[in-house]
Design a protein around this motif. Sequence first.
Motif, PDB file in Angstrom:
ATOM      1  N   GLU A 113       0.854  -1.190   0.000  1.00 54.60           N
ATOM      2  CA  GLU A 113       0.000   0.000   0.000  1.00 54.60           C
ATOM      3  C   GLU A 113       0.885   1.233   0.000  1.00 54.60           C
ATOM      4  O   GLU A 113       2.054   1.186   0.370  1.00 54.60           O
ATOM      5  N   LEU A 114       0.291   2.352  -0.413  1.00 53.03           N
ATOM      6  CA  LEU A 114       0.954   3.647  -0.387  1.00 53.03           C
ATOM      7  C   LEU A 114       0.257   4.487   0.674  1.00 53.03           C
ATOM      8  O   LEU A 114      -0.942   4.723   0.595  1.00 53.03           O
ATOM      9  N   LEU A 115       1.020   4.905   1.686  1.00 53.22           N
ATOM     10  CA  LEU A 115       0.485   5.735   2.763  1.00 53.22           C
ATOM     11  C   LEU A 115       1.284   7.027   2.817  1.00 53.22           C
ATOM     12  O   LEU A 115       2.498   6.987   3.044  1.00 53.22           O
ATOM     13  N   THR A 161      -0.250  -7.328 -10.000  1.00 53.20           N
ATOM     14  CA  THR A 161       0.567  -6.131 -10.143  1.00 53.20           C
ATOM     15  C   THR A 161      -0.276  -4.959  -9.692  1.00 53.20           C
ATOM     16  O   THR A 161      -1.410  -4.802 -10.149  1.00 53.20           O
ATOM     17  N   ASN A 162       0.270  -4.158  -8.792  1.00 56.44           N
ATOM     18  CA  ASN A 162      -0.385  -2.940  -8.339  1.00 56.44           C
ATOM     19  C   ASN A 162       0.486  -1.742  -8.703  1.00 56.44           C
ATOM     20  O   ASN A 162       1.714  -1.829  -8.624  1.00 56.44           O
ATOM     21  N   CYS A 163      -0.166  -0.652  -9.054  1.00 59.18           N
ATOM     22  CA  CYS A 163       0.527   0.583  -9.398  1.00 59.18           C
ATOM     23  C   CYS A 163       0.083   1.661  -8.416  1.00 59.18           C
ATOM     24  O   CYS A 163      -1.109   1.814  -8.142  1.00 59.18           O
ATOM     25  N   PHE A 164       1.069   2.404  -7.903  1.00 62.35           N
ATOM     26  CA  PHE A 164       0.795   3.481  -6.951  1.00 62.35           C
ATOM     27  C   PHE A 164       1.437   4.770  -7.452  1.00 62.35           C
ATOM     28  O   PHE A 164       2.649   4.815  -7.660  1.00 62.35           O
ATOM     29  N   GLN A 165       0.633   5.798  -7.646  1.00 61.87           N
ATOM     30  CA  GLN A 165       1.109   7.098  -8.122  1.00 61.87           C
ATOM     31  C   GLN A 165       1.591   7.922  -6.935  1.00 61.87           C
ATOM     32  O   GLN A 165       0.856   8.131  -5.963  1.00 61.87           O
ATOM     33  N   VAL A 166       2.836   8.412  -7.007  1.00 60.29           N
ATOM     34  CA  VAL A 166       3.374   9.292  -5.996  1.00 60.29           C
ATOM     35  C   VAL A 166       2.920  10.713  -6.309  1.00 60.29           C
ATOM     36  O   VAL A 166       3.107  11.188  -7.437  1.00 60.29           O
ATOM     37  N   ILE A 167       2.332  11.374  -5.352  1.00 62.96           N
ATOM     38  CA  ILE A 167       1.843  12.733  -5.555  1.00 62.96           C
ATOM     39  C   ILE A 167       2.935  13.724  -5.163  1.00 62.96           C
ATOM     40  O   ILE A 167       3.479  13.654  -4.071  1.00 62.96           O
ATOM     41  N   LYS A 168       3.237  14.605  -6.084  1.00 61.69           N
ATOM     42  CA  LYS A 168       4.302  15.581  -5.824  1.00 61.69           C
ATOM     43  C   LYS A 168       3.762  16.790  -5.114  1.00 61.69           C
ATOM     44  O   LYS A 168       2.663  17.189  -5.218  1.00 61.69           O
TER      45      LYS A 168
END
Length: 168
Positions: A113-115, A161-168
């Motif tokens: 997960e992306l937290l 496959t999971n994709c997580f977008q990093v928010i800038k």
Amino acid sequence: MKLLVMSDTHGNAEVIKQVSERHKDVDTVIHCGDSELAFDHEYLENTKRVRGNCDCDSRFPNEELFSLSGKKIFVTHGHLFNVKSTTMNLFYRAKEVEADAVFFGHSHVLGCELLDNVLFVNPGSLLIPRGNNDKSYTIVEFVNDEWFVTAYTAEGNEIFTNCFQVIK
């Protein structure tokens, strides 16, 4: 950046060798603890590795923090952070060390997960999976502000496959 992440192999050196040989194109191999091998075992050479609660060799560090392709990577087994109950302690440690990605094991449960823009990955176990999961490991890639996490069975079959977008 491309990482091979495994954990909780509990003495099965051959599975470490098989998985590593399957993915020779990675930049770094990470073992999140409970290998139950000697720190200097030949199959752990050139591997970022940490000490799990079942590892007797005191040469394993409890944590590993390193940079690769401009990303800070934090590796720990998870038992010192009570990850079987909560990931909040691990989240706070990740923020403290300013990690971009955290790799851990201990629970033997595959997940990611992306937290708060920090990627958390537990590759599961290559010996004793829990949570109705297959024996598993992951390949993690960072490309164009996106984390891609692909989970595989011990035999190399893709689970997801999971994709997580990093928010800038």
